[in-house]
Motif scaffolding. Structure first.
Motif, PDB file in Angstrom:
ATOM      1  N   ARG A 117       0.846  -1.206   0.000  1.00  0.00           N
ATOM      2  CA  ARG A 117       0.000   0.000   0.000  1.00  0.00           C
ATOM      3  C   ARG A 117       0.879   1.254   0.000  1.00  0.00           C
ATOM      4  NH1 ARG A 117      -4.169  -2.367   4.126  1.00  0.00           N
ATOM      5  NH2 ARG A 117      -5.766  -3.037   2.678  1.00  0.00           N
ATOM      6  N   ARG A 118       1.927   1.226   0.843  1.00  0.00           N
ATOM      7  CA  ARG A 118       2.829   2.382   0.893  1.00  0.00           C
ATOM      8  C   ARG A 118       3.551   2.575  -0.441  1.00  0.00           C
ATOM      9  NH1 ARG A 118       3.691   0.198   5.916  1.00  0.00           N
ATOM     10  NH2 ARG A 118       5.633  -0.819   5.262  1.00  0.00           N
ATOM     11  N   LEU A 119       4.032   1.487  -1.024  1.00  0.00           N
ATOM     12  CA  LEU A 119       4.713   1.597  -2.317  1.00  0.00           C
ATOM     13  C   LEU A 119       3.781   2.192  -3.364  1.00  0.00           C
ATOM     14  CD1 LEU A 119       6.709  -1.768  -2.503  1.00  0.00           C
ATOM     15  CD2 LEU A 119       7.641   0.527  -2.136  1.00  0.00           C
ATOM     16  N   ILE A 120       2.552   1.660  -3.417  1.00  0.00           N
ATOM     17  CA  ILE A 120       1.585   2.155  -4.417  1.00  0.00           C
ATOM     18  C   ILE A 120       1.261   3.623  -4.144  1.00  0.00           C
ATOM     19  CG2 ILE A 120      -0.808   1.944  -5.202  1.00  0.00           C
ATOM     20  CD1 ILE A 120      -0.436  -1.156  -4.783  1.00  0.00           C
ATOM     21  N   ALA A 121       1.004   3.972  -2.884  1.00  0.00           N
ATOM     22  CA  ALA A 121       0.643   5.356  -2.544  1.00  0.00           C
ATOM     23  C   ALA A 121       1.762   6.332  -2.899  1.00  0.00           C
ATOM     24  CB  ALA A 121       0.319   5.452  -1.047  1.00  0.00           C
ATOM     25  N   ASN A 122       2.998   5.865  -2.801  1.00  0.00           N
ATOM     26  CA  ASN A 122       4.136   6.739  -3.073  1.00  0.00           C
ATOM     27  C   ASN A 122       4.708   6.564  -4.480  1.00  0.00           C
ATOM     28  OD1 ASN A 122       4.144   7.935  -0.483  1.00  0.00           O
ATOM     29  ND2 ASN A 122       5.089   6.089   0.337  1.00  0.00           N
ATOM     30  N   GLY A 123       4.069   5.675  -5.276  1.00  0.00           N
ATOM     31  CA  GLY A 123       4.553   5.473  -6.640  1.00  0.00           C
ATOM     32  C   GLY A 123       5.959   4.912  -6.683  1.00  0.00           C
ATOM     33  N   ARG A 124       6.260   4.012  -5.771  1.00  0.00           N
ATOM     34  CA  ARG A 124       7.615   3.468  -5.670  1.00  0.00           C
ATOM     35  C   ARG A 124       7.617   1.990  -6.058  1.00  0.00           C
ATOM     36  NH1 ARG A 124      10.622   7.914  -5.161  1.00  0.00           N
ATOM     37  NH2 ARG A 124      12.298   6.889  -4.045  1.00  0.00           N
ATOM     38  N   ASP A 125       8.789   1.530  -6.507  1.00  0.00           N
ATOM     39  CA  ASP A 125       9.001   0.115  -6.810  1.00  0.00           C
ATOM     40  C   ASP A 125       9.538  -0.557  -5.549  1.00  0.00           C
ATOM     41  OD1 ASP A 125       9.281  -2.294  -8.105  1.00  0.00           O
ATOM     42  OD2 ASP A 125      10.344  -1.457  -9.832  1.00  0.00           O
ATOM     43  N   CYS A 126       9.692  -1.874  -5.597  1.00  0.00           N
ATOM     44  CA  CYS A 126      10.156  -2.622  -4.419  1.00  0.00           C
ATOM     45  C   CYS A 126      11.533  -2.178  -3.950  1.00  0.00           C
ATOM     46  CB  CYS A 126      10.155  -4.125  -4.698  1.00  0.00           C
ATOM     47  SG  CYS A 126       8.484  -4.782  -4.843  1.00  0.00           S
ATOM     48  N   ILE A 131       8.416   4.692  -9.740  1.00  0.00           N
ATOM     49  CA  ILE A 131       7.878   3.989 -10.906  1.00  0.00           C
ATOM     50  C   ILE A 131       7.653   5.021 -11.996  1.00  0.00           C
ATOM     51  CG2 ILE A 131       5.916   2.669 -11.819  1.00  0.00           C
ATOM     52  CD1 ILE A 131       5.541   1.534  -9.001  1.00  0.00           C
ATOM     53  N   THR A 132       8.169   4.734 -13.166  1.00  0.00           N
ATOM     54  CA  THR A 132       8.021   5.664 -14.281  1.00  0.00           C
ATOM     55  C   THR A 132       7.164   5.091 -15.400  1.00  0.00           C
ATOM     56  OG1 THR A 132      10.078   4.829 -15.220  1.00  0.00           O
ATOM     57  CG2 THR A 132      10.226   6.786 -13.807  1.00  0.00           C
ATOM     58  N   ASP A 133       6.878   3.800 -15.347  1.00  0.00           N
ATOM     59  CA  ASP A 133       6.070   3.145 -16.380  1.00  0.00           C
ATOM     60  C   ASP A 133       4.617   3.592 -16.222  1.00  0.00           C
ATOM     61  OD1 ASP A 133       4.411   1.334 -17.798  1.00  0.00           O
ATOM     62  OD2 ASP A 133       5.965  -0.206 -17.725  1.00  0.00           O
ATOM     63  N   SER A 134       4.091   4.331 -17.206  1.00  0.00           N
ATOM     64  CA  SER A 134       2.747   4.896 -17.107  1.00  0.00           C
ATOM     65  C   SER A 134       1.669   3.812 -17.028  1.00  0.00           C
ATOM     66  CB  SER A 134       2.472   5.843 -18.267  1.00  0.00           C
ATOM     67  OG  SER A 134       2.592   5.151 -19.497  1.00  0.00           O
ATOM     68  N   ALA A 135       1.877   2.668 -17.668  1.00  0.00           N
ATOM     69  CA  ALA A 135       0.880   1.582 -17.621  1.00  0.00           C
ATOM     70  C   ALA A 135       0.744   1.062 -16.191  1.00  0.00           C
ATOM     71  CB  ALA A 135       1.265   0.465 -18.573  1.00  0.00           C
ATOM     72  N   ILE A 136       1.842   0.906 -15.499  1.00  0.00           N
ATOM     73  CA  ILE A 136       1.808   0.436 -14.109  1.00  0.00           C
ATOM     74  C   ILE A 136       1.123   1.471 -13.232  1.00  0.00           C
ATOM     75  CG2 ILE A 136       3.220  -0.111 -12.080  1.00  0.00           C
ATOM     76  CD1 ILE A 136       5.279  -1.355 -13.999  1.00  0.00           C
ATOM     77  N   LEU A 137       1.467   2.729 -13.422  1.00  0.00           N
ATOM     78  CA  LEU A 137       0.859   3.793 -12.628  1.00  0.00           C
ATOM     79  C   LEU A 137      -0.650   3.847 -12.843  1.00  0.00           C
ATOM     80  CD1 LEU A 137       3.562   6.563 -13.088  1.00  0.00           C
ATOM     81  CD2 LEU A 137       3.020   5.321 -10.967  1.00  0.00           C
ATOM     82  N   GLU A 138      -1.103   3.674 -14.093  1.00  0.00           N
ATOM     83  CA  GLU A 138      -2.535   3.716 -14.383  1.00  0.00           C
ATOM     84  C   GLU A 138      -3.260   2.536 -13.707  1.00  0.00           C
ATOM     85  OE1 GLU A 138      -3.371   4.076 -18.562  1.00  0.00           O
ATOM     86  OE2 GLU A 138      -1.990   5.764 -18.746  1.00  0.00           O
ATOM     87  N   ARG A 139      -2.649   1.336 -13.749  1.00  0.00           N
ATOM     88  CA  ARG A 139      -3.269   0.172 -13.089  1.00  0.00           C
ATOM     89  C   ARG A 139      -3.383   0.384 -11.579  1.00  0.00           C
ATOM     90  NH1 ARG A 139      -0.245  -3.004 -16.871  1.00  0.00           N
ATOM     91  NH2 ARG A 139       1.385  -3.314 -15.332  1.00  0.00           N
ATOM     92  N   GLN A 140      -2.491   1.158 -11.024  1.00  0.00           N
ATOM     93  CA  GLN A 140      -2.515   1.442  -9.597  1.00  0.00           C
ATOM     94  C   GLN A 140      -3.440   2.613  -9.257  1.00  0.00           C
ATOM     95  OE1 GLN A 140       1.586   2.073  -8.490  1.00  0.00           O
ATOM     96  NE2 GLN A 140       2.015  -0.114  -8.456  1.00  0.00           N
ATOM     97  N   GLY A 141      -4.041   3.210 -10.292  1.00  0.00           N
ATOM     98  CA  GLY A 141      -4.952   4.326 -10.065  1.00  0.00           C
ATOM     99  C   GLY A 141      -4.253   5.643  -9.804  1.00  0.00           C
ATOM    100  N   ARG A 142      -3.013   5.717 -10.274  1.00  0.00           N
ATOM    101  CA  ARG A 142      -2.223   6.937 -10.082  1.00  0.00           C
ATOM    102  C   ARG A 142      -2.071   7.615 -11.437  1.00  0.00           C
ATOM    103  NH1 ARG A 142       0.571   7.716  -5.689  1.00  0.00           N
ATOM    104  NH2 ARG A 142       2.272   8.684  -6.807  1.00  0.00           N
ATOM    105  N   PRO A 143      -1.974   8.919 -11.444  1.00  0.00           N
ATOM    106  CA  PRO A 143      -1.775   9.613 -12.735  1.00  0.00           C
ATOM    107  C   PRO A 143      -0.392   9.284 -13.308  1.00  0.00           C
ATOM    108  CG  PRO A 143      -1.759  11.188 -10.903  1.00  0.00           C
ATOM    109  CD  PRO A 143      -2.080   9.825 -10.327  1.00  0.00           C
ATOM    110  N   ALA A 144      -0.367   9.121 -14.606  1.00  0.00           N
ATOM    111  CA  ALA A 144       0.905   8.788 -15.292  1.00  0.00           C
ATOM    112  C   ALA A 144       1.761   9.999 -15.487  1.00  0.00           C
ATOM    113  CB  ALA A 144       0.604   8.150 -16.650  1.00  0.00           C
TER     114      ALA A 144
END
Length: 144
Positions: A117-126, A131-144
């Motif tokens: 949850r923290r990684l997703i909320a902060n747009g971070r990878d493991c 995270i810079t991949d816009s497709a991953i960000l969109e799947r997580q509900g974050r703006p690309a």
């Protein structure tokens, strides 16, 4: 008047299938079941209660051999109360240890969920890089 149930009713009440009830009976995992004049199984309320206990004992990991021992003691009546209680007390210790392990395992799963949850909320990878991949960000509900 003693109430008796057929196998379908007992299957429904215990959550076991009729085939499983028959197998338990053949294997000596439930007390002898009475029969009606037409040969059908008839379970009294005491039998249903012991079957429900056996289901719980199996679900909590009691070995079949111990259940057989318990039932042999059950057939002895009151003379075996102390031995049955001791067998159940030993099983209770094992179940308590399992519960402690499960609680610790659940806490580890909860920690990992919080981590993601923290990684997703902060747009971070493991590895904590952004995270810079816009497709991953969109799947997580974050703006690309």
């Amino acid at each position: 008047m003693t109430v008796s149930r057929g196998i379908a009713s007992v299957a429904e009440v215990t959550g076991l299938t009729q085939d499983t009830l028959r197998w338990y009976e053949r294997e000596g995992l439930i007390p002898r079941v009475g029969r009606s004049s037409d040969g059908r199984r008839r379970y009294d309320e005491a039998s249903v209660r012991i079957i429900q206990l056996i289901v719980r004992l199996r679900r909590t990991g009691m070995p079949v051999a111990e259940i057989r021992r318990f039932l042999a003691m059950y057939e002895e009546g009151a003379a075996s109360h102390g031995r049955r209680m001791a067998l159940l007390a030993e099983h209770r210790v094992r179940v308590s240890l399992q519960l402690a392990e499960l609680r610790a395992d659940l806490a580890a799963v909860d920690d990992k969920i919080d981590h993601y949850r923290r990684l997703i909320a902060n747009g971070r990878d493991c590895d904590d890089t952004p995270i810079t991949d816009s497709a991953i960000l969109e799947r997580q509900g974050r703006p690309a």
